[in-house]
Design an enzyme around this catalytic site. Structure first.
Site, short mmCIF file in Angstrom:
data_model
loop_
_atom_site.label_atom_id
_atom_site.label_comp_id
_atom_site.label_asym_id
_atom_site.label_seq_id
_atom_site.Cartn_x
_atom_site.Cartn_y
_atom_site.Cartn_z
N LYS A 196 -69.48 49.10 22.46
CA LYS A 196 -69.87 50.21 21.60
C LYS A 196 -70.39 51.35 22.47
O LYS A 196 -71.47 51.25 23.07
CB LYS A 196 -70.99 49.78 20.64
CG LYS A 196 -71.29 50.87 19.62
CD LYS A 196 -72.72 50.90 19.15
CE LYS A 196 -73.62 51.80 19.94
NZ LYS A 196 -73.33 53.24 19.88
N GLU A 271 -80.38 48.25 31.92
CA GLU A 271 -80.55 49.37 32.86
C GLU A 271 -81.18 50.50 32.05
O GLU A 271 -80.52 51.09 31.20
CB GLU A 271 -79.19 49.81 33.41
CG GLU A 271 -78.46 48.73 34.20
CD GLU A 271 -79.18 48.29 35.44
OE1 GLU A 271 -80.05 49.04 35.94
OE2 GLU A 271 -78.92 47.17 35.90
N CYS A 305 -80.18 59.03 34.75
CA CYS A 305 -81.29 58.07 34.91
C CYS A 305 -81.88 58.20 36.30
O CYS A 305 -83.04 57.89 36.51
CB CYS A 305 -80.80 56.66 34.66
SG CYS A 305 -79.34 56.26 35.61
N GLU A 406 -90.19 60.30 31.00
CA GLU A 406 -88.80 60.70 31.22
C GLU A 406 -88.42 61.76 30.18
O GLU A 406 -88.35 61.47 28.99
CB GLU A 406 -87.86 59.49 31.08
CG GLU A 406 -86.43 59.84 31.45
CD GLU A 406 -85.44 58.70 31.22
OE1 GLU A 406 -85.52 58.03 30.17
OE2 GLU A 406 -84.58 58.49 32.09
P1 NAD Z 1 -80.25 55.27 23.91
O1 NAD Z 1 -81.16 54.14 24.26
O2 NAD Z 1 -80.66 56.16 22.82
O3 NAD Z 1 -78.80 54.72 23.52
C1 NAD Z 1 -78.05 53.91 24.39
C2 NAD Z 1 -77.04 53.11 23.57
O4 NAD Z 1 -77.76 52.20 22.73
C3 NAD Z 1 -76.19 53.96 22.63
O5 NAD Z 1 -74.89 53.43 22.56
C4 NAD Z 1 -76.91 53.80 21.31
O6 NAD Z 1 -76.07 54.03 20.18
C5 NAD Z 1 -77.34 52.34 21.37
N1 NAD Z 1 -78.45 51.97 20.51
C6 NAD Z 1 -79.40 52.78 19.99
N2 NAD Z 1 -80.24 52.05 19.20
C7 NAD Z 1 -79.81 50.76 19.26
C8 NAD Z 1 -80.26 49.55 18.67
N3 NAD Z 1 -81.34 49.52 17.88
N4 NAD Z 1 -79.60 48.40 18.95
C9 NAD Z 1 -78.53 48.42 19.79
N5 NAD Z 1 -78.04 49.55 20.34
C10 NAD Z 1 -78.68 50.71 20.10
O7 NAD Z 1 -80.00 56.06 25.28
P2 NAD Z 1 -79.13 57.36 25.51
O8 NAD Z 1 -79.85 58.52 24.91
O9 NAD Z 1 -77.72 57.13 25.13
O10 NAD Z 1 -79.17 57.48 27.11
C11 NAD Z 1 -80.23 58.00 27.80
C12 NAD Z 1 -81.13 56.92 28.37
O11 NAD Z 1 -80.34 56.02 29.13
C13 NAD Z 1 -82.15 57.47 29.34
O12 NAD Z 1 -83.38 56.83 29.13
C14 NAD Z 1 -81.58 57.11 30.70
O13 NAD Z 1 -82.52 57.01 31.74
C15 NAD Z 1 -80.93 55.81 30.41
N6 NAD Z 1 -79.90 55.50 31.39
C16 NAD Z 1 -80.17 54.50 32.29
C17 NAD Z 1 -79.24 54.21 33.29
C18 NAD Z 1 -79.50 53.11 34.28
O14 NAD Z 1 -78.54 52.61 34.87
N7 NAD Z 1 -80.75 52.72 34.52
C19 NAD Z 1 -78.04 54.92 33.34
C20 NAD Z 1 -77.79 55.93 32.41
C21 NAD Z 1 -78.74 56.20 31.42
#
Ligand code: NAD
Length: 521
Positions: A196, A271, A305, A406
């Site tokens: 997803k 991650e 990130c 962040e």
């Molecule tokens: P997010 O946590 O809002 O969403 C990530 C994914 O999780 C999306 O596909 C979202 O639809 C899904 N999601 C949301 N709620 C959920 C739930 N309750 N159950 C299951 N899935 C759910 O993050 P984002 O806004 O898409 O991305 C930004 C964040 O990602 C930042 O905090 C960034 O630091 C982090 N990030 C981390 C890395 C890493 O490798 N450490 C890499 C890229 C981004």
């Protein structure tokens, strides 16, 4: 084409891809077929640089859609797990060529759906290609170990086996690279997947899926279900038949996923967020450090990130660094990333833009000095998008919210410190632990930083961003749960180690009990 020829860099400049600005109704891919969501609902995917540009509509899927996808993936696992890894590797070789051929189109569409400039989205696709190349090699290795047995006429070995259906939930900031980090090692190890992607960036995974199918992967081994995290993501994590869950995203969602998966004892890789620092020592090459801070602070509009949103500077070079940093930030050209010369795109959404602007107000209220930027851009070329100026705060205290939380936007906090030891202390005094960088000409300081900085990645005289696909990627402390993506670590995550003992002595030899030493003849 050799991998190095394939990697020939195209730098800044306009996209060369002539793609019509079409709008299309996209579908899920479940059980080897394209299909709408069972709800019949769709959501719109719009260009964040110009929200009047509708990229397409994507299904708002349901738990029932996830159930069908997992059922199909489970069925396919029964035979896909038996396909010899070198055979799977050949599919990855074909995939490399297909991705290479379509690289410019994928990059163009990625810029259109999430905003980062074309030279960055080319890099995102290239990271996927590199990950596929790594998978090709791994198909011919997948090494196990042989070790001596404590008993005679007995052979001990380990080998790796696939686990089952992997549930993959991905974010929007690396719309193709991060899905490949998960999907490719999972498939190469012999698992099947249900993925997803983030709601904001579905098109890049749709493109990836088409490439995978064209490369000859059996359609049933990969299922794509579009939709909201709270519905589709949740259903994937909770499903009893997804023993493996790999999630990249925010800490808040990571915690929820962890608590849903824990009672089922799933294998979960997380991650999560970062608040990464660049340390600038008195002996640093300042021009190099400035280039790195611009790239790490404002690349992907600060939405990485690994973005360096904290710059910790020794007092001896603080003022000179700040002057040069602001001068360089003024040169950034903000706009639609498929246009000529753009070096910083929009924020990904209205919500993210509002978060950035709120944090800028918090920084001002908490006493940081707004040294550059700080406003939404609303000129003729920006008025239909979610643009924020690159923003620099100085006089930041280590414990201010803008120094600790962040923001995930183009906002950098500069913190002045007395000396190197204080710099390390300030760098580590935070809940996250993903990436760090140190600028110094002193090899001793460089190695001390590598040892002492509490981050999964440390760069010496380079930016905090720029991980390579064959190296382990992941964070310490609140950035995750200790797993690593990229390189060999991913193959350990997506496979189960089995130990096998072969006894050809013809007698029952009992380990730890029988002391059998062959007799002298
Ligand atoms: P997010 O946590 O809002 O969403 C990530 C994914 O999780 C999306 O596909 C979202 O639809 C899904 N999601 C949301 N709620 C959920 C739930 N309750 N159950 C299951 N899935 C759910 O993050 P984002 O806004 O898409 O991305 C930004 C964040 O990602 C930042 O905090 C960034 O630091 C982090 N990030 C981390 C890395 C890493 O490798 N450490 C890499 C890229 C981004």
């Amino acid at each position: 084409m050799s991998p190095s020829a394939a990697k020939a860099p195209k730098k800044e400049g306009k996209s060369t891809y002539k793609f019509p600005h079409d709008t299309k109704k996209y579908q899920n891919f479940i059980a080897g077929k394209w299909c709408d969501s069972s709800s019949g609902e769709v959501s719109e995917n719009r260009n964040p640089a110009n929200v009047t540009d509708l990229v397409g509509t994507f299904p708002r899927s349901t738990k029932e859609d996830v159930d069908r996808a997992v059922k199909s993936a489970k069925k396919a696992f029964a035979w896909w797990r038996l396909v010899p890894p070198p055979h799977r590797a050949k599919m990855f070789y074909r995939l490399v060529d297909i991705m290479q051929k379509n690289k410019e189109m994928y990059a163009f569409q990625m810029t259109r759906e999430m905003g980062k400039p074309i030279f960055e989205t080319r890099g995102d696709v290239q990271e996927g290609i590199d990950t596929a190349l790594y998978a090709c090699g791994e198909g011919y290795r997948m090494f196990g170990k042989t070790v001596p047995s404590e008993l005679p006429s007995k052979f001990n070995m380990t080998t790796r086996f696939p686990i089952g259906v992997c549930g993959l939930v991905t974010p929007w900031n690396f719309p193709m690279a991060i899905p490949t980090w998960k999907m490719f090692p999972a498939l190469m190890c012999g698992n099947t997947v249900v993925i997803k992607p983030a709601e904001i960036t579905p098109l890049s995974v749709w493109n990836l899926l088409n490439a995978v199918l064209e490369a000859g992967f059996p359609p049933e081994v990969i299922n794509v279900v579009f939709g909201a995290g709270s519905k589709v993501g949740n259903a994937i994590v909770e499903h009893p038949d997804t023993p493996v869950v790999s999630f990249t995203g925010s800490c808040a969602v990571g915690r929820k996923i962890g608590s849903l998966a824990a009672p089922k004892l799933k294998r979960v890789s997380m991650e999560l967020g970062g608040k990464n620092c660049t340390l600038i020592c008195n002996d640093a090459n300042l021009d190099l450090a400035v280039d790195a801070c611009i790239w790490a602070g404002f690349g992907t509009t600060g939405q990485r990130c690994t973005a360096s949103s904290r710059v910790i500077v020794e007092e001896g070079v603080h003022d000179e660094f700040v002057e040069k940093f602001i001068k360089a930030a003024k040169k950034l050209k903000v706009g639609y990333g498929n246009d000529e010369g753009i070096t910083m795109g929009p924020t990904v959404s209205e919500e993210q833009m509002k978060t950035d602007l709120e944090y800028i107000e918090i920084g001002k209220k908490d006493g940081a000095t707004l040294a550059f930027g700080g406003k939404r851009l609303t000129g003729p070329e920006h008025k239909n998008g979610w643009f924020v100026q690159p923003t620099i705060f100085t006089d930041c205290k280590p414990k201010m919210r803008t120094s600790q939380e962040e923001i995930f936007g183009p906002v950098v906090s500069v913190i002045k410190v007395k000396n190197y030891d204080q710099a390390i202390e300030v760098a580590n005094d935070i809940e996250f632990g993903l990436s760090s960088a140190v600028f110094t000409q002193d090899v001793n300081k460089a190695y001390r930083a590598f040892r002492d900085l509490e981050t999964g990645l440390t760069y010496i005289n380079s930016a905090t961003i720029g991980a390579e696909a064959h190296m382990p990627f992941g964070g310490m402390k609140g950035t995750g749960n200790g797993h690593r993506e990229g390189g060999w670590g991913a193959y350990e995550f997506y496979s189960e180690t089995k130990a096998c003992y072969v006894d050809w002595s013809g007698t029952l030899q009992r380990a730890q009990i029988d002391d059998i030493v062959p007799k002298k003849k």
